[in-house]
Design an enzyme around this catalytic site. Structure first.
Site, PDB file in Angstrom:
ATOM      1  CG  ASP A 113      -8.825  21.597 -38.763  1.00 50.39           C
ATOM      2  OD1 ASP A 113      -8.196  22.041 -39.725  1.00 50.39           O
ATOM      3  OD2 ASP A 113     -10.073  21.577 -38.739  1.00 50.39           O
ATOM      4  CE  LYS A 141      -8.179  17.799 -41.349  1.00 50.35           C
ATOM      5  NZ  LYS A 141      -9.581  18.294 -41.276  1.00 50.35           N
ATOM      6  CG  PHE A 162     -14.460  15.828 -42.263  1.00 52.50           C
ATOM      7  CD1 PHE A 162     -14.319  16.805 -41.280  1.00 52.50           C
ATOM      8  CD2 PHE A 162     -15.172  14.675 -41.962  1.00 52.50           C
ATOM      9  CE1 PHE A 162     -14.880  16.635 -40.019  1.00 52.50           C
ATOM     10  CE2 PHE A 162     -15.741  14.501 -40.706  1.00 52.50           C
ATOM     11  CZ  PHE A 162     -15.595  15.481 -39.734  1.00 52.50           C
TER      12      PHE A 162
HETATM   13  P1  IMP Z   1      -8.493  22.531 -34.106  1.00 52.35           P
HETATM   14  O1  IMP Z   1      -8.801  23.226 -32.807  1.00 52.35           O
HETATM   15  O2  IMP Z   1      -9.016  23.294 -35.283  1.00 52.35           O
HETATM   16  O3  IMP Z   1      -7.043  22.171 -34.279  1.00 52.35           O
HETATM   17  O4  IMP Z   1      -9.366  21.232 -34.140  1.00 52.35           O
HETATM   18  C1  IMP Z   1      -9.048  20.145 -33.455  1.00 52.35           C
HETATM   19  C2  IMP Z   1     -10.241  19.254 -33.258  1.00 52.35           C
HETATM   20  O5  IMP Z   1     -11.180  19.327 -34.344  1.00 52.35           O
HETATM   21  C3  IMP Z   1      -9.776  17.833 -33.231  1.00 52.35           C
HETATM   22  O6  IMP Z   1      -9.429  17.436 -31.935  1.00 52.35           O
HETATM   23  C4  IMP Z   1     -10.972  17.074 -33.797  1.00 52.35           C
HETATM   24  O7  IMP Z   1     -11.850  16.735 -32.746  1.00 52.35           O
HETATM   25  C5  IMP Z   1     -11.653  18.050 -34.706  1.00 52.35           C
HETATM   26  N1  IMP Z   1     -11.328  17.785 -36.137  1.00 52.35           N
HETATM   27  C6  IMP Z   1     -10.516  18.507 -36.951  1.00 52.35           C
HETATM   28  N2  IMP Z   1     -10.453  17.993 -38.177  1.00 52.35           N
HETATM   29  C7  IMP Z   1     -11.242  16.898 -38.167  1.00 52.35           C
HETATM   30  C8  IMP Z   1     -11.564  15.895 -39.162  1.00 52.35           C
HETATM   31  O8  IMP Z   1     -11.110  15.901 -40.333  1.00 52.35           O
HETATM   32  N3  IMP Z   1     -12.402  14.905 -38.755  1.00 52.35           N
HETATM   33  C9  IMP Z   1     -12.923  14.838 -37.495  1.00 52.35           C
HETATM   34  N4  IMP Z   1     -12.636  15.733 -36.536  1.00 52.35           N
HETATM   35  C10 IMP Z   1     -11.809  16.766 -36.866  1.00 52.35           C
END
Ligand code: IMP
Ligand code: MG
Length: 184
Positions: A113, A141, A162
């Site tokens: 994300d 994303k 989401f």
């Molecule tokens: P980041 O550190 O922002 O890249 O987030 C990564 C983590 O956030 C992922 O491993 C997921 O556990 C969670 N995450 C991000 N987007 C979503 C989503 O749309 N649905 C569920 N979990 C998400």
């Protein structure tokens, strides 16, 4: 399917069917197989809990001598954001084994994300003196990246929605769904 988010019912729609997922997971495994020497050991690092289901399907198509290890990270917070916002504050809920040193690591993530989790994990593995690091994520994303992170193996690029199912959760639930839904 309708799901409850903070006492409000929200609609969902299917983004990726079980069949689409299974075909793409197979293809991804072929990409990984052809980018590693077949006689080299690989250590798949499953980032719990989100990538558990994806990784379980992926590793069964890998053809090199493969080890599996896990790390339990928490990056999403269950507060007023309803468990749907990425957190700056990443918690390591488990320790990496000492034996990780000198291994060829393939990080397997459910979704990238902001990219903070992946950046954090790469720094942690580097500190532990691993031999090589590659990254694989089922979902990506790109529009939400804050960190300049480009996962090497990507199942699907998706927009700023989401998603849940196939390992992905909303406050710990819905990981068991065989397909991926988006909240609408
Ligand atoms: P980041 O550190 O922002 O890249 O987030 C990564 C983590 O956030 C992922 O491993 C997921 O556990 C969670 N995450 C991000 N987007 C979503 C989503 O749309 N649905 C569920 N979990 C998400
Ligand atoms: Mg996760």
């Amino acid at each position: 399917m309708k799901i409850k988010v903070n006492d409000k019912l929200r609609n969902t729609q299917e983004l990726l069917s079980a069949e689409v997922l299974s075909n793409r997971v197979y293809e991804l495994a072929q990409e990984i197989n052809s980018s590693y020497p077949q006689d080299e050991n690989l250590t798949v690092l499953i980032v719990l809990h989100g990538s558990l289901i994806f990784a379980a399907d992926l590793v069964r198509h890998l053809t090199m001598p493969t080890e599996i290890t896990t790390i339990d990270l928490k990056s999403y917070i269950s507060d007023s954001s309803n468990g749907m916002k990425s957190s700056n504050n990443i918690k390591v809920l488990s320790k990496l084994p000492e034996t990780i040193r000198d291994k060829n690591i393939l990080i397997v993530e459910d979704i990238v994300d902001t990219g903070r989790t992946l950046k954090f994990l790469i720094a942690l593995l580097t500190e532990h003196g691993v031999k090589s690091i590659n990254t694989c994520t089922l979902l990506n994303k790109p529009s939400e990246h804050i960190e300049p992170i480009a996962p090497k193996f990507v199942g699907f690029d998706i927009g700023n929605v989401f998603v849940l199912g196939y390992g992905l959760d909303l406050n710990g639930k819905y990981r068991n769904l065989p397909h991926i839904l988006e909240l609408i």
